[in-house]
Motif scaffolding. Sequence first.
Motif, PDB file in Angstrom:
ATOM      1  N   ILE A  15       0.874  -1.179   0.000  1.00  0.00           N
ATOM      2  CA  ILE A  15       0.000   0.000   0.000  1.00  0.00           C
ATOM      3  C   ILE A  15       0.908   1.225   0.000  1.00  0.00           C
ATOM      4  CG2 ILE A  15      -1.849   1.241   1.184  1.00  0.00           C
ATOM      5  CD1 ILE A  15      -2.656  -1.379   2.503  1.00  0.00           C
ATOM      6  N   ILE A  16       0.754   2.078  -1.001  1.00  0.00           N
ATOM      7  CA  ILE A  16       1.600   3.279  -1.036  1.00  0.00           C
ATOM      8  C   ILE A  16       0.737   4.499  -0.739  1.00  0.00           C
ATOM      9  CG2 ILE A  16       3.334   2.327  -2.595  1.00  0.00           C
ATOM     10  CD1 ILE A  16       2.055   3.822  -4.894  1.00  0.00           C
ATOM     11  N   SER A  17       1.242   5.371   0.103  1.00  0.00           N
ATOM     12  CA  SER A  17       0.452   6.559   0.427  1.00  0.00           C
ATOM     13  C   SER A  17       1.323   7.593   1.119  1.00  0.00           C
ATOM     14  CB  SER A  17      -0.697   6.193   1.353  1.00  0.00           C
ATOM     15  OG  SER A  17      -0.197   5.711   2.579  1.00  0.00           O
ATOM     16  N   HIS A  18       0.784   8.767   1.261  1.00  0.00           N
ATOM     17  CA  HIS A  18       1.415   9.818   2.050  1.00  0.00           C
ATOM     18  C   HIS A  18       0.974   9.587   3.497  1.00  0.00           C
ATOM     19  CE1 HIS A  18       3.442  13.690   2.007  1.00  0.00           C
ATOM     20  NE2 HIS A  18       2.657  14.019   3.011  1.00  0.00           N
ATOM     21  N   GLY A 115      -5.825  14.718  -2.123  1.00  0.00           N
ATOM     22  CA  GLY A 115      -5.380  14.302  -3.452  1.00  0.00           C
ATOM     23  C   GLY A 115      -3.993  13.689  -3.430  1.00  0.00           C
ATOM     24  N   VAL A 116      -3.304  13.779  -4.563  1.00  0.00           N
ATOM     25  CA  VAL A 116      -1.990  13.145  -4.696  1.00  0.00           C
ATOM     26  C   VAL A 116      -0.943  13.977  -3.948  1.00  0.00           C
ATOM     27  CG1 VAL A 116      -0.200  12.454  -6.324  1.00  0.00           C
ATOM     28  CG2 VAL A 116      -2.610  12.202  -6.941  1.00  0.00           C
ATOM     29  N   GLU A 117      -0.296  13.380  -2.960  1.00  0.00           N
ATOM     30  CA  GLU A 117       0.698  14.119  -2.162  1.00  0.00           C
ATOM     31  C   GLU A 117       2.117  13.625  -2.497  1.00  0.00           C
ATOM     32  OE1 GLU A 117      -0.880  15.033   2.011  1.00  0.00           O
ATOM     33  OE2 GLU A 117      -2.030  13.285   1.389  1.00  0.00           O
ATOM     34  N   LYS A 121       3.615  10.328  -4.742  1.00  0.00           N
ATOM     35  CA  LYS A 121       4.200  10.532  -6.063  1.00  0.00           C
ATOM     36  C   LYS A 121       5.509   9.754  -6.208  1.00  0.00           C
ATOM     37  CE  LYS A 121       4.773  14.895  -7.932  1.00  0.00           C
ATOM     38  NZ  LYS A 121       4.521  16.339  -7.750  1.00  0.00           N
ATOM     39  N   LYS A 122       6.343   9.861  -5.178  1.00  0.00           N
ATOM     40  CA  LYS A 122       7.654   9.190  -5.222  1.00  0.00           C
ATOM     41  C   LYS A 122       7.485   7.677  -5.316  1.00  0.00           C
ATOM     42  CE  LYS A 122      10.592  12.196  -2.445  1.00  0.00           C
ATOM     43  NZ  LYS A 122      11.429  12.223  -1.256  1.00  0.00           N
ATOM     44  N   PHE A 124       4.851   6.033  -6.214  1.00  0.00           N
ATOM     45  CA  PHE A 124       4.151   5.689  -7.442  1.00  0.00           C
ATOM     46  C   PHE A 124       5.138   5.498  -8.595  1.00  0.00           C
ATOM     47  CE2 PHE A 124       2.325   6.776 -11.491  1.00  0.00           C
ATOM     48  CZ  PHE A 124       1.177   6.013 -11.517  1.00  0.00           C
ATOM     49  N   ARG A 125       6.101   6.411  -8.648  1.00  0.00           N
ATOM     50  CA  ARG A 125       7.071   6.378  -9.745  1.00  0.00           C
ATOM     51  C   ARG A 125       7.780   5.023  -9.819  1.00  0.00           C
ATOM     52  NH1 ARG A 125      10.670  10.994  -8.673  1.00  0.00           N
ATOM     53  NH2 ARG A 125       8.820  12.246  -8.381  1.00  0.00           N
ATOM     54  N   VAL A 126       8.130   4.503  -8.636  1.00  0.00           N
ATOM     55  CA  VAL A 126       8.828   3.209  -8.612  1.00  0.00           C
ATOM     56  C   VAL A 126       7.904   2.105  -9.145  1.00  0.00           C
ATOM     57  CG1 VAL A 126       9.996   1.523  -7.141  1.00  0.00           C
ATOM     58  CG2 VAL A 126      10.222   3.963  -6.656  1.00  0.00           C
ATOM     59  N   CYS A 127       6.637   2.153  -8.744  1.00  0.00           N
ATOM     60  CA  CYS A 127       5.684   1.128  -9.211  1.00  0.00           C
ATOM     61  C   CYS A 127       5.497   1.247 -10.713  1.00  0.00           C
ATOM     62  CB  CYS A 127       4.329   1.300  -8.537  1.00  0.00           C
ATOM     63  SG  CYS A 127       4.409   1.063  -6.771  1.00  0.00           S
TER      64      CYS A 127
END
Length: 535
Positions: A15-18, A115-117, A121-122, A124-127
């Motif tokens: 799970i990716i999140s801020h 929203g997208v924090e 973002k960081k 997400f980029r790896v995924c």
Amino acid sequence: MSLIEEINKRRTFAIISHPDAGKTTLTEKLLLYGGAIHLAGSVKARKTTKHAVSDWMEIEKQRGISVTSSVLQFDYEGHHINILDTPGHQDFSEDTYRTLMAADSAVMLIDVAKGVEAQTKKLFRVCKERGIPIFTFVNKIDHFGRNPFDLMDEIENLLGIHAYPMNWPIGLNGSYQGIYDRETATIELFEKDTSHGQHKLASTKGSADDPVFRELLEEDVHQSLIDDISLLDEAGDTFDFEKVKNGQLTPMFFGSAMTNFGVKPFLEKFLKMAPQPQPRKTLETIIDPASEEFTSFVFKIQANMNPQHHDRIVFMRICSGKFEKGMTVNHRQSGKTIRLMQPQQFLATERTIIDDAYPGDIIGVFDNGTMGVGDTLYTGKKKVTFADFPVFPPELFARIRAKDTMKRKQFLKGMTQLAQEGAVQIFENLGSMESYIVGAVGELQFEVLEYRLKHEYGVDLEMNRLPFSIARWIQDNGHDYKEMKNIDSAMIVKDNKQRLVLLISNEWQTNWIIERNPGFTFCTTPDNLKREAEE
Ligand code: G4P
């Protein structure tokens, strides 16, 4: 059960999140469904909010699973689920990135109001780079939130992925009353409550055409839902499962983890769409998970979990074959054979010794210092090498040396071991043998480095932060790096493979240096360097 059946039932995701988007809360609700925990709050109890340097080990202890285990595991309706833990921002480190290498899919959790924090973002980029499927859960719709069309736009613009809403929040001006399920054309309305997540929200459910909903929802809310849905159907993306599988389209769900609204439908749809363990590339070939031979790679090392025993646990992701307790495997990097003793898995609250495990599973084994992050273990005669882990460009830098020069030997030993674990990136300081430059992606990596060198190797560090935030690997194209111009404000160092790296303060200076040195190429990661430049 056959190996293939075991593989098909596994889902391994992160799970990716801020921070504060609700990852702990969502994880806890998922564990509740799986019956792995029985009480809401048991995961949360381990969460600490303050991270003082001196109590880092204490934090480790208190948080138990959330830091040290790396994975939570439970069964739900015939599925075997592994949730990889990616710690929140205070803990943000390369570990977090590397954990994503072990996942087959990711759930991106977004706060409906925010929203997208940055952190999302960081990660997400790896995924995205890995091309794994990404599912989006927009959380906290029980609270005031942003317009869902805005959120879709933001995802597309900031992350470069299209979103396909699987359901849609019902309400006006950011005040939501429920969700509409696009697949079944049903509405579920929740009742507001003030119990702050103590209870699952009571809800009313039924077909969207049912006149009951015209009455329950006010006329304008109902009309706005109808308008939104027809706009989505006409102008939105079509659902293309191939695109979901390739990470080009993200199925988007709205819900509220705290009040347990929309979590179960999310889990069920997610389990249907998320992939089971997939074939993985190695330098030699592509490994099918159902291959008889066992293969796995190390993605995380946790040393000195118990400081008295100096134990070192190596976490590996199984990629193919069946793992059996006590089995002997080849360690690709050292060429040695290793017996995997005391393999452990991690249920919600405790560790257990396991007898077997399958592709997609994560196991932890004790190791005496042979294995490093990214290493491959395999059975059989054919050599297997999972490709090197990508290097994540560090953004924080410091110069370190041992305060006491008599401790140089311990200092070197500590630094070598911590580098092998991937705790920080270490660079050679061209001007000095006494000091090193260390790079990190998160503040906590420095704190941990300092703490561990002191407590595990008896070395007090002198650490000076450096004003750089950008690293560029230099490809000299046959020129001497000493000829580089306008680099007075930058610093040249060497990474652990003796590649030259330029450390720079900001984007503006980076561009300035690039313009003035056309003979050189500057790469954001060493993976981008041409092979000949590496050799
Ligand atoms: P994190 O792991 O991503 O950092 O987030 P965490 O689950 O700790 O949640 C952060 C805050 O957001 C918590 O509030 C949590 O209760 C709240 N939260 C999570 N899901 C929802 C939701 O669906 N709706 C609403 N309204 N809030 C949600 P807190 O006040 O920081 O902690 P607590 O007092 O609730 O424990």
